[in-house]
Structure formats: structure tokens, C-alpha cells
Design a protein around this motif. Structure first.
Motif, PDB file in Angstrom:
ATOM      1  N   GLU A 140       1.312  -0.948   0.131  1.00 16.83           N
ATOM      2  CA  GLU A 140      -0.347  -0.020  -0.133  1.00 16.83           C
ATOM      3  C   GLU A 140       0.339   0.958  -0.232  1.00 16.83           C
ATOM      4  N   ASP A 141       1.954   1.185   0.063  1.00 14.65           N
ATOM      5  CA  ASP A 141       3.085   2.337   0.544  1.00 14.65           C
ATOM      6  C   ASP A 141       3.119   2.931  -0.099  1.00 14.65           C
ATOM      7  N   ILE A 142       3.907   1.883  -0.976  1.00 11.51           N
ATOM      8  CA  ILE A 142       4.526   1.589  -2.074  1.00 11.51           C
ATOM      9  C   ILE A 142       3.582   2.343  -3.195  1.00 11.51           C
ATOM     10  N   LEU A 143       2.886   1.995  -3.569  1.00 11.35           N
ATOM     11  CA  LEU A 143       1.275   1.584  -4.852  1.00 11.35           C
ATOM     12  C   LEU A 143       0.663   2.851  -4.364  1.00 11.35           C
ATOM     13  N   ILE A 144       0.190   3.161  -6.385  1.00  8.44           N
ATOM     14  CA  ILE A 144      -0.221   4.911  -6.086  1.00  8.44           C
ATOM     15  C   ILE A 144      -1.826   4.635  -5.825  1.00  8.44           C
ATOM     16  N   ASP A 145      -2.564   5.373  -5.516  1.00 11.18           N
ATOM     17  CA  ASP A 145      -3.570   5.460  -4.850  1.00 11.18           C
ATOM     18  C   ASP A 145      -4.657   4.689  -5.648  1.00 11.18           C
ATOM     19  N   ASN A 146      -5.692   3.650  -4.771  1.00 18.52           N
ATOM     20  CA  ASN A 146      -6.566   2.543  -5.764  1.00 18.52           C
ATOM     21  C   ASN A 146      -5.521   1.230  -6.888  1.00 18.52           C
ATOM     22  N   GLY A 147      -4.616   1.518  -6.162  1.00 22.24           N
ATOM     23  CA  GLY A 147      -3.555   0.572  -6.422  1.00 22.24           C
ATOM     24  C   GLY A 147      -3.490  -1.100  -6.386  1.00 22.24           C
ATOM     25  N   GLU A 148      -3.727  -1.727  -7.445  1.00 19.81           N
ATOM     26  CA  GLU A 148      -4.472  -2.855  -7.756  1.00 19.81           C
ATOM     27  C   GLU A 148      -2.958  -4.609  -7.048  1.00 19.81           C
ATOM     28  N   ILE A 149      -3.428  -5.646  -6.627  1.00 20.88           N
ATOM     29  CA  ILE A 149      -2.561  -6.068  -6.523  1.00 20.88           C
ATOM     30  C   ILE A 149      -3.069  -7.923  -7.232  1.00 20.88           C
ATOM     31  N   HIS A 150      -2.584  -7.998  -8.506  1.00 17.50           N
ATOM     32  CA  HIS A 150      -2.974  -9.235  -9.039  1.00 17.50           C
ATOM     33  C   HIS A 150      -2.755 -10.451  -8.713  1.00 17.50           C
ATOM     34  N   PHE A 151      -3.138 -11.016  -8.084  1.00  8.70           N
ATOM     35  CA  PHE A 151      -2.478 -12.850  -7.508  1.00  8.70           C
ATOM     36  C   PHE A 151      -2.943 -13.829  -8.233  1.00  8.70           C
ATOM     37  N   LYS A 152      -2.196 -15.394  -8.018  1.00 10.86           N
ATOM     38  CA  LYS A 152      -2.379 -15.995  -8.582  1.00 10.86           C
ATOM     39  C   LYS A 152      -1.861 -17.745  -7.705  1.00 10.86           C
ATOM     40  N   THR A 153      -2.047 -18.652  -8.250  1.00  6.55           N
ATOM     41  CA  THR A 153      -2.063 -19.430  -7.010  1.00  6.55           C
ATOM     42  C   THR A 153      -2.904 -20.783  -7.881  1.00  6.55           C
ATOM     43  N   ASP A 154      -2.051 -21.994  -7.074  1.00  5.93           N
ATOM     44  CA  ASP A 154      -3.180 -22.966  -7.423  1.00  5.93           C
ATOM     45  C   ASP A 154      -3.665 -24.011  -5.606  1.00  5.93           C
ATOM     46  N   ASN A 155      -2.762 -23.334  -4.750  1.00  9.33           N
ATOM     47  CA  ASN A 155      -2.728 -23.280  -3.633  1.00  9.33           C
ATOM     48  C   ASN A 155      -4.034 -22.875  -3.064  1.00  9.33           C
ATOM     49  N   GLN A 156      -5.056 -24.072  -2.717  1.00  5.65           N
ATOM     50  CA  GLN A 156      -6.335 -22.957  -2.123  1.00  5.65           C
ATOM     51  C   GLN A 156      -6.557 -23.024  -1.058  1.00  5.65           C
ATOM     52  N   GLY A 157      -5.585 -23.461   0.262  1.00  7.74           N
ATOM     53  CA  GLY A 157      -5.904 -22.805   1.243  1.00  7.74           C
ATOM     54  C   GLY A 157      -5.015 -21.459   1.588  1.00  7.74           C
ATOM     55  N   LEU A 158      -3.873 -21.319   0.421  1.00  9.55           N
ATOM     56  CA  LEU A 158      -3.011 -19.812   0.561  1.00  9.55           C
ATOM     57  C   LEU A 158      -4.469 -19.184  -0.088  1.00  9.55           C
ATOM     58  N   PHE A 159      -4.734 -19.491  -1.051  1.00 12.24           N
ATOM     59  CA  PHE A 159      -5.946 -18.006  -1.427  1.00 12.24           C
ATOM     60  C   PHE A 159      -7.241 -18.041  -0.942  1.00 12.24           C
ATOM     61  N   GLU A 160      -7.484 -19.311   0.094  1.00 13.17           N
ATOM     62  CA  GLU A 160      -8.040 -18.970   0.915  1.00 13.17           C
ATOM     63  C   GLU A 160      -7.998 -17.878   2.172  1.00 13.17           C
ATOM     64  N   PHE A 161      -6.881 -18.348   3.164  1.00 14.53           N
ATOM     65  CA  PHE A 161      -6.396 -17.607   3.539  1.00 14.53           C
ATOM     66  C   PHE A 161      -5.827 -15.699   3.271  1.00 14.53           C
ATOM     67  N   SER A 162      -5.885 -15.854   1.670  1.00 14.36           N
ATOM     68  CA  SER A 162      -5.255 -14.414   1.346  1.00 14.36           C
ATOM     69  C   SER A 162      -6.382 -13.449   0.733  1.00 14.36           C
ATOM     70  N   LEU A 163      -7.666 -14.076   0.698  1.00 16.93           N
ATOM     71  CA  LEU A 163      -8.656 -13.466   0.158  1.00 16.93           C
ATOM     72  C   LEU A 163      -9.902 -12.702   1.642  1.00 16.93           C
ATOM     73  N   MET A 164      -9.588 -14.185   2.599  1.00 21.65           N
ATOM     74  CA  MET A 164      -9.018 -13.410   4.024  1.00 21.65           C
ATOM     75  C   MET A 164      -8.602 -12.455   4.577  1.00 21.65           C
ATOM     76  N   SER A 165      -7.494 -12.079   4.359  1.00 22.45           N
ATOM     77  CA  SER A 165      -6.527 -11.089   4.417  1.00 22.45           C
ATOM     78  C   SER A 165      -6.936  -9.608   4.250  1.00 22.45           C
ATOM     79  N   PHE A 166      -7.236 -10.183   2.788  1.00 20.34           N
ATOM     80  CA  PHE A 166      -7.682  -8.911   1.828  1.00 20.34           C
ATOM     81  C   PHE A 166      -8.213  -7.894   2.081  1.00 20.34           C
ATOM     82  N   SER A 167      -9.628  -8.409   2.016  1.00 15.40           N
ATOM     83  CA  SER A 167     -10.682  -8.450   3.286  1.00 15.40           C
ATOM     84  C   SER A 167     -11.264  -7.801   4.704  1.00 15.40           C
TER      85      SER A 167
END
Length: 212
Positions: A140-167
């Protein structure tokens, strides 16, 4: 996955300063001066062997890309791809993502890519995941205002953790796919791991999230 050590890697990285930035802290706030053209800056954290990064740079010549990878024995393969194809809008940094604030000014980066990051599956290692709140604060510090993260993985556990973390961080979920390769998403550029896992029948998860 253990990688074969390449004792010559550091020397080779040093031999190509036009592509590998040896002292990135010197360019904090001045990254537009490093590239041939002044245009948006996207970074990939954990760039691995460089297939995604080089594919994106060739497909989007109007964007500058920086690949960040801690292991020199891996990033040297990305360097080989860049040398072979003479891609002008890519630079590489052999540094730790923990230190991104030392290399980029606030609002200097337009987008962050996280592809097939180490899932660190043990609960006690959650803080090491690149989608943990500590890292989100850095992005968040280095990104522009309203900057984005694009995330890919094959690991369901990491994806679920990440969605929760983002939220929980208060980010906006703009796009979520639970099976990328069977979706209508266009323009996907695969990483080496993505091709390997997909060929084994693993589903690929992807999301795009935005800081508010």
C-alpha cells in the motif's frame, strides 16, 4: 522446492547492469529515469525464472516491469530470457520483498503481481506469506492511490487465507476466479509453476484486489 545452487549466478547478475539493478536504493523515486520510456511501473514479487514477467513485458510494451526475486540461482534464469530476447522494458532486482520501502517512494508503483508465492502452510509461518497484512501494508505504501494486486496460486489454502487477508485489510475484491483456466478470462500469461501444476490437473486460482 529446493533449487540447485549456482555459485556463478551472482557474478553473472553483476555482468548485466543494464538489466539487473545492483543498488536499487539509489533509484528510489527515480525509476522512470532507469527505463527508456516514462510509463506505468508494474512489479512482480517472486519473479522466479521469469516466464510471466517476460511474457507481460512483450505483450505490454507501454508498461515498465521490475522482477523481484530473492534467490540469485533462480533469477539468473530470468536474466537469460531477457538477454536472449533483448526486452527493453524489464529490470530485475535480487532483493528481499521486506525491503521494498527502501527502493520505492510512496505511490511510485502502479501494480503488484504475486504469482505462486510460497504458501508457508504451517499456521506459525502465516506472517511469512506475501499476502499477510504486514506485506499488504508495504504494498500500500509503494502503490499509487487505488493501486492493485493481482494474485495467482494453485494452493487453495493460501488463496482462502489471502482472500480473508485482503478483506480484513479493507481491500476491494475486483475479480475472483476459482478455476482460471476454465473461465472466460482473456490474456492470461502462465508462469512455469502454473503450467506444471495445471498439467497435473490442479485448479488455478486468481484474484485482483484494490486498495481503497
Amino acid at each position: 522446492m529446493r533449487q540447485r545452487n549456482k555459485p556463478w549466478a551472482k557474478e553473472k547478475l553483476a555482468d548485466y547492469p543494464q538489466y539487473v539493478i545492483a543498488s536499487p536504493d539509489q533509484f528510489k523515486g527515480k525509476w522512470h529515469d532507469v527505463f527508456e520510456k516514462k510509463q506505468p511501473l508494474h512489479i512482480e514479487i517472486g519473479t522466479g525464472k521469469g516466464r510471466f514477467l517476460t511474457g507481460m513485458a512483450k505483450a505490454n510494451p507501454d508498461i515498465n516491469y521490475i522482477g523481484i526475486e530473492l534467490q540469485d540461482s533462480i533469477i539468473v534464469t530470468a536474466l537469460d530470457k531477457i538477454i536472449e530476447e533483448e526486452i527493453p522494458n524489464i529490470k530485475l532486482m535480487n532483493v528481499n520483498a521486506e525491503d521494498l520501502r527502501e527502493f520505492f517512494e510512496k505511490g511510485e508503483v502502479d501494480r503488484v503481481y504475486l504469482n505462486f508465492s510460497d504458501p508457508w502452510p504451517k499456521t506459525r509461518h502465516a506472517k511469512r506469506r506475501l499476502t499477510f497484512k504486514h506485506f499488504l501494508n508495504i504494498y500500500e505504501d509503494i502503490l499509487i492511490d487505488n493501486g492493485e494486486i493481482h494474485f495467482k496460486t494453485d494452493n487453495q489454502g493460501l488463496f482462502e487465507f489471502s482472500l480473508m487477508s485482503f478483506s480484513e485489510y479493507g481491500m476491494l475484491l475486483k475479480y475472483v476466479s476459482l478455476d482460471l483456466h476454465n473461465s472466460d478470462f482473456e490474456g492470461n500469461i502462465m508462469t512455469e509453476y502454473e503450467e506444471k501444476f495445471s498439467n497435473k490437473g490442479n485448479r488455478i486460482y486468481r484474484c485482483e484486489v484494490q486498495f481503497k
